[in-house]
Design a protein around this motif. Structure first.
Motif, PDB file in Angstrom:
ATOM      1  N   ASP A  66       0.851  -1.191   0.000  1.00 37.37           N
ATOM      2  CA  ASP A  66       0.000   0.000   0.000  1.00 37.37           C
ATOM      3  C   ASP A  66       0.887   1.241   0.000  1.00 37.37           C
ATOM      4  O   ASP A  66       1.572   1.521   0.989  1.00 37.37           O
ATOM      5  N   GLU A  75       0.106   4.316   0.130  1.00 38.45           N
ATOM      6  CA  GLU A  75      -0.341   5.383   1.034  1.00 38.45           C
ATOM      7  C   GLU A  75       0.104   5.132   2.466  1.00 38.45           C
ATOM      8  O   GLU A  75       0.569   6.047   3.151  1.00 38.45           O
ATOM      9  N   THR A  76      -0.015   3.898   2.936  1.00 35.89           N
ATOM     10  CA  THR A  76       0.317   3.595   4.334  1.00 35.89           C
ATOM     11  C   THR A  76       1.730   3.052   4.503  1.00 35.89           C
ATOM     12  O   THR A  76       2.262   3.068   5.613  1.00 35.89           O
ATOM     13  N   GLY A 106      -0.275  -4.564   1.301  1.00 32.38           N
ATOM     14  CA  GLY A 106      -1.569  -4.363   0.672  1.00 32.38           C
ATOM     15  C   GLY A 106      -2.130  -5.670   0.131  1.00 32.38           C
ATOM     16  O   GLY A 106      -1.642  -6.751   0.471  1.00 32.38           O
ATOM     17  N   SER A 122      -6.664  -5.546  -4.925  1.00 30.36           N
ATOM     18  CA  SER A 122      -7.068  -4.135  -4.910  1.00 30.36           C
ATOM     19  C   SER A 122      -6.846  -3.453  -6.254  1.00 30.36           C
ATOM     20  O   SER A 122      -7.506  -2.462  -6.571  1.00 30.36           O
TER      21      SER A 122
END
Length: 465
Positions: A118, A120-121, A125, A129
């Protein structure tokens, strides 16, 4: 005496490996491979000379070596011309990918990618997705997941929802697909107990209702995509089955098989149920393929209720059936094409080939006929012909599409089989079908005339006539 002298003059393997013409071959193929083929080449030459044939010069030795290396390096999994008339031919790889999908796959192969990361984090992930949002957008489903083919999608969905319990299926939908792969066998491997209802040709709502009991986990509806039952028939449609399942508190799994995201009648083809329609009818889970009518790489999709998709994703089989970054990248690019339906037929090869009109294909046949005739005469005749294409891979099995092509005929015996074999042996093989006393080359899937003519020229008239 002369043969002995020639054999003594034959260069050794070590001498040949140092020859200027051989050094580039070592660089390309590796020293071990070139050494092996050199030994074999020189052994063949010795045997030929002992048998009375003339000793080849240095150029002839190199030519023999090149021929052996080319044959050794040639793969059977190489480009060919699918002129069988079956657009989605399972044995020939099914769908040809769009340029956008090819570019995305190449990019994924060349670089590291955030497959399960991920951005963003900065934490781990989910690989699903990358496709979930697209699939939900295009199908109207709450959630979605992907596995490596549709048989796997059905297997894991059955196991996740119904393991140890019963699944109800109409007898008219107990399909067998290619390779003797049968739905009852999939259900057994999934750990569900098959409950058959109705008859081969007629199944009614009361049959499903009467079979539901405390051990029922789901109703399974299977799209009979590779055959049709006609005449005195009856089946329960998805919307009514969804109502029956909902009232009984069990799940409805609708397996669409090939599956399509668009109304095929918009492209001049017979209509097939779309995934969005199956979701809207109330199916709790819908499974379908990625490499058939959808026109992407091999994959199986499961879309539907969020809670059931969560059970599929937490199933231990999911890891065994997951797909890699290359397929995910290619599939994402393919699905994005569906956001622009106005240009879909021009950008997606599967739809482009399926929607070609017969006059366009016949004009192509008229252009190519003189070239084929010049190469194959006098042993074979070439004539224009009208023919029928089919979608293939189980989609619309009784529906055909008007097409055109070339019919190659011969004097009889095994001449047609021999010609078919010679066409298969070309640098880029040409695959047709023998029918009605001729070798039919259906041109529906021929998109590169120049490459086709080049392959014929490389084969040469001597090799084909």
């Amino acid at each position: 005496m002369d043969a002995s002298a020639d054999l003594r003059a034959l260069p050794s393997v070590d001498q040949m490996l140092k020859a200027p013409d051989v050094l580039p071959l070592v660089e390309k193929h590796g020293r071990v491979v070139v050494t092996d083929e050199l030994r074999a080449t020189l052994a063949e030459i010795r045997a030929a000379v002992r048998g009375g044939r003339a000793m080849p010069d240095a150029g002839g030795i190199i030519a023999s070596l090149l021929s052996r290396l080319a044959f050794r390096d040639r793969s059977n999994l190489r480009p060919l011309f699918n002129l069988t008339g079956t657009v989605l031919h399972t044995n020939l790889g099914r769908a040809i990918l769009a340029e956008e999908a090819i570019a995305a796959a190449v990019d994924a192969m060349r670089n590291a990618a955030a497959l399960e990361f991920d951005l963003e984090t900065g934490r781990r992930g989910e690989r699903d997705s990358h496709l979930r949002e697209l699939l939900c957008e295009l199908t109207g489903a709450e959630d979605a997941t992907i596995v490596n083919n549709n048989a796997a999608a059905v297997l894991i969905a059955l196991n996740a929802v119904g393991a140890g319990r019963e699944a109800i299926v109409s007898r008219g939908e107990l399909i067998e697909i290619g390779g003797a792969f049968r739905m009852p066998d999939i259900m057994q491997r999934a750990g569900v107990r098959l409950v058959e209802v109705g008859t081969t040709n007629r199944t009614h709502a009361k049959d499903y209702i009467g079979a539901i009991g405390p051990e029922t986990a789901l109703i399974l509806k299977v799209h009979t995509s590779n055959y049709r039952i006609e005449g005195f028939t009856a089946e329960v449609q998805g919307r009514e089955l969804a109502t029956i399942a909902r009232q009984a508190g069990v799940a409805l799994l609708n397996d669409l098989g090939s599956g399509t995201l668009v109304d095929l009648s918009d492209f001049g083809l017979a209509r097939e149920p779309t995934v969005r329609e199956a979701v809207a009818e109330g199916a709790d889970l819908v499974t379908f393929s990625g490499d058939k009518l959808l026109g992407g790489p091999q994959a199986g999709f499961i879309v539907g209720r969020k809670d059931l998709i969560a059970r599929v994703n937490s199933n231990p089989l999911k890891r065994a059936l997951r797909v890699d970054k290359i397929r995910i990248a290619a599939m994402a690019a393919t699905l994005k094409l569906y956001r622009d339906p106005d240009r879909l037929a021009t950008r997606l090869p599967t739809l482009r080939m399926l929607s070609r009109r017969q006059p366009e294909i016949r004009a192509q046949a008229e252009r190519l006929a003189p070239y084929m005739a010049a190469i194959l005469a006098p042993a074979h005749a070439v004539e224009l012909c009208d023919c029928s294409s089919q979608i293939g891979s189980g989609a619309l099995p009784v529906d055909t599409i008007p097409s055109a092509g070339l019919k190659l005929t011969a004097a009889g015996g095994t001449a047609l089989e021999e010609l078919a074999a010679r066409l298969r042996s070309l640098p880029r093989p040409i695959i047709g079908r023998i029918q009605d006393g001729g070798l039919i080359l259906d041109l529906r899937c021929l998109t590169d005339e120049a490459a086709f003519l080049e392959s014929l020229a490389e084969g040469g008239a001597d090799a084909l006539a």
